[in-house]
Scaffold this motif. Structure first.
Motif, PDB file in Angstrom:
ATOM      1  N   GLY A   1       0.661  -0.828   0.002  1.00 14.11           N
ATOM      2  CA  GLY A   1       0.218  -0.089   0.194  1.00 14.11           C
ATOM      3  C   GLY A   1       0.716   1.345   0.045  1.00 14.11           C
ATOM      4  N   LEU A   2       2.154   1.289   0.136  1.00 13.98           N
ATOM      5  CA  LEU A   2       2.602   2.189  -0.061  1.00 13.98           C
ATOM      6  C   LEU A   2       3.556   2.422  -0.880  1.00 13.98           C
ATOM      7  N   ALA A   3       3.462   1.668  -1.891  1.00 13.96           N
ATOM      8  CA  ALA A   3       3.798   1.800  -3.354  1.00 13.96           C
ATOM      9  C   ALA A   3       2.779   3.460  -4.087  1.00 13.96           C
ATOM     10  N   GLY A   4       3.931   3.462  -4.742  1.00 16.97           N
ATOM     11  CA  GLY A   4       3.701   5.116  -5.630  1.00 16.97           C
ATOM     12  C   GLY A   4       3.338   6.259  -4.689  1.00 16.97           C
TER      13      GLY A   4
ATOM     14  N   GLY B   1       6.737  12.492   1.756  1.00 20.59           N
ATOM     15  CA  GLY B   1       5.482  12.779   3.166  1.00 20.59           C
ATOM     16  C   GLY B   1       4.195  12.584   3.181  1.00 20.59           C
ATOM     17  N   ALA B   2       3.938  12.022   1.835  1.00 23.64           N
ATOM     18  CA  ALA B   2       2.859  10.994   2.118  1.00 23.64           C
ATOM     19  C   ALA B   2       2.565   9.992   3.320  1.00 23.64           C
ATOM     20  N   GLU B   3       1.774  10.408   4.427  1.00 19.53           N
ATOM     21  CA  GLU B   3       1.335   9.720   5.307  1.00 19.53           C
ATOM     22  C   GLU B   3       0.635   8.439   5.251  1.00 19.53           C
ATOM     23  N   HIS B   4       0.796   7.247   6.258  1.00 18.72           N
ATOM     24  CA  HIS B   4      -0.083   5.689   6.026  1.00 18.72           C
ATOM     25  C   HIS B   4      -0.110   5.340   7.179  1.00 18.72           C
ATOM     26  N   ALA B   5      -2.040   4.796   8.067  1.00 18.40           N
ATOM     27  CA  ALA B   5      -1.588   4.345   9.044  1.00 18.40           C
ATOM     28  C   ALA B   5      -0.781   2.906   9.333  1.00 18.40           C
ATOM     29  N   VAL B   6      -0.393   2.626  10.666  1.00 17.01           N
ATOM     30  CA  VAL B   6       0.217   1.800  10.642  1.00 17.01           C
ATOM     31  C   VAL B   6      -0.517   0.048  11.592  1.00 17.01           C
TER      32      VAL B   6
ATOM     33  N   GLY C   1      15.366   4.348   6.636  1.00 16.34           N
ATOM     34  CA  GLY C   1      15.239   5.888   5.992  1.00 16.34           C
ATOM     35  C   GLY C   1      14.204   5.801   5.048  1.00 16.34           C
ATOM     36  N   ALA C   2      13.722   4.628   5.186  1.00 17.39           N
ATOM     37  CA  ALA C   2      12.628   4.026   4.228  1.00 17.39           C
ATOM     38  C   ALA C   2      10.972   5.252   4.220  1.00 17.39           C
ATOM     39  N   LEU C   3      11.158   4.944   5.617  1.00 16.07           N
ATOM     40  CA  LEU C   3      10.216   5.926   6.049  1.00 16.07           C
ATOM     41  C   LEU C   3      10.534   6.907   7.478  1.00 16.07           C
ATOM     42  N   ARG C   4       9.716   8.121   7.956  1.00 16.21           N
ATOM     43  CA  ARG C   4       9.592   8.461   8.935  1.00 16.21           C
ATOM     44  C   ARG C   4       8.414   8.212  10.155  1.00 16.21           C
ATOM     45  N   ALA C   5       8.597   8.672  11.248  1.00 12.86           N
ATOM     46  CA  ALA C   5       7.270   8.901  12.425  1.00 12.86           C
ATOM     47  C   ALA C   5       6.361   9.729  11.979  1.00 12.86           C
TER      48      ALA C   5
END
Length: 373
Positions: free
Chosen positions: A341-344, A348-353, A368-372
């Motif tokens: 679901g992270l693809a594309g 800066g886009a956020e995603h719930a975990v 380094g692929a994501l940040r909190a």
């Protein structure tokens, strides 16, 4: 090289092409941090002497006082001004710094994110990818006319350069000295002046914001047109034959790699490469960097995309290998829909975990692929 960071480009000559690239993706400041990191390693005794060389006129200087300030207090312009004040404004001066990604984690991450199309177009090699910087106002790169066992993508950050290329070997005078260099990874013609064979060369001028790519085994030399700052990504194939000893990069948009591709890449690498180590290596295109030193992430209920670098994965049975930035780890395959679901998503886009993906999110944040968020 189609992406928002690269133009389609124009051919320079057979086997070479000039493209436009977005300098905001990899800034002069980011590359300079790699240079000062190499200086720090050299001056503190942790790096090889050839990490940084300074060429003044025809001499390669060994005085460490000529190396840029390791603490970052000297800019590229200030370093060049210091050299020209010391040796004269009309003297050819060049700084050559090697293996930059090994000395600054931020630069390592910036390169993987900002230059992804350049890495993926040319495929993977058995050797590591190397990053070298060139700064100064000079009439010829060290070693004069030379060729290497690697393909090169040369990115101009500031100023302009003229690169000259020669096809084949029949233009080389029989009396010219040939000398191996760089642990036999290159061949040089140190006794041959550029001016004596310039009429046999193809010349290409590249300016800030342009990238010139050429194949292994091509004789070449560079000079600046005024002060210039550039860096090169070298794909170390170990061969002077274009296309030899390279393996195509093949991943789906969501990062999935197939079993046949992964097994083929393991065989291509040879030796004891495991699926986990091969996937990790592919996720950084063979580039190497320092270990991450981030503070442990706190709340990971939401994350934001922080890099264009690949997030590769391969599922087998109930397990999924996930790799990014040269590291890999196994997770339950049940987390893959969240990863896909992270693809594309843009930076800066956020995603719930969800709860079952927190450990995967932590791995991606740590590297380094994501940040909190």
């Amino acid at each position: 090289m189609g992406s928002k960071h690269f133009s389609a480009g124009r051919p320079a000559f057979s086997g070479a092409r000039v493209t436009r690239w977005e300098r905001a993706a990899v800034t002069p400041e980011a590359v300079w941090r790699g240079v000062t990191g190499a200086a720090r390693s050299l001056l503190h005794g942790a790096g090889r002497r050839e990490l940084i060389t300074v060429k003044v006129g025809r001499r390669v200087m060994s005085d460490v006082a000529l190396v840029p300030a390791w603490d970052g207090t000297e800019t590229p312009e200030q370093w060049l001004g210091r050299m020209q004040e010391k040796f004269g404004a009309d003297t050819s001066v060049m700084l050559h710094a090697r293996d930059l990604s090994l000395h600054d984690r931020d630069l390592f991450e910036v390169l993987l994110s900002g230059l992804r199309p350049a890495f993926e177009e040319h495929g993977l090699t058995r050797g590591t990818a190397g990053v070298e910087a060139f700064l100064g106002e000079y009439r010829a790169t060290p070693g004069a006319i030379h060729r290497q066992r690697c393909g090169n993508s040369h990115f101009v950050l500031q100023g302009r350069e003229c690169l000259r290329f020669w096809d084949g070997d029949d233009w080389i005078p029989p009396s010219a000295e040939r000398r191996a260099g760089g642990a036999r990874s290159e061949e040089r013609l140190p006794s041959l002046s550029v001016s004596s064979v310039a009429d046999r060369a193809r010349s290409v001028v590249v300016s800030a914001g342009e990238c010139l790519t050429w194949e292994p085994g091509v004789w070449h030399v560079a000079e600046t047109i005024g002060p210039a700052f550039a860096f090169t990504v070298a794909r170390r194939t170990g061969s002077t034959v274009p296309g030899e000893r390279s393996y195509p990069f093949a991943a789906e948009p969501d990062g999935r790699v197939g079993a046949a591709w992964l097994e083929g890449y393991r065989a291509f690498l040879g030796g004891p490469a495991s699926a986990a180590s091969a996937l990790a290596r592919a996720s950084a295109y063979g580039l190497e960097g320092p270990e991450p030193r981030r503070e442990p992430a706190g709340d990971l209920s939401r994350v934001a995309v922080s890099s264009h670098a690949p997030r590769l994965w391969h599922a087998s049975g109930g397990e999924a290998l996930v790799a990014t930035h040269g590291a890999s780890r196994a997770f339950p395959a049940a987390v893959l829909p969240w990863l896909a679901g992270l693809a594309g998503l843009p930076i800066g886009a956020e995603h719930a975990v969800p709860g079952d993906a927190v450990e995967l999110a932590r791995f991606l944040v740590d590297h380094g692929a994501l940040r909190a968020a």
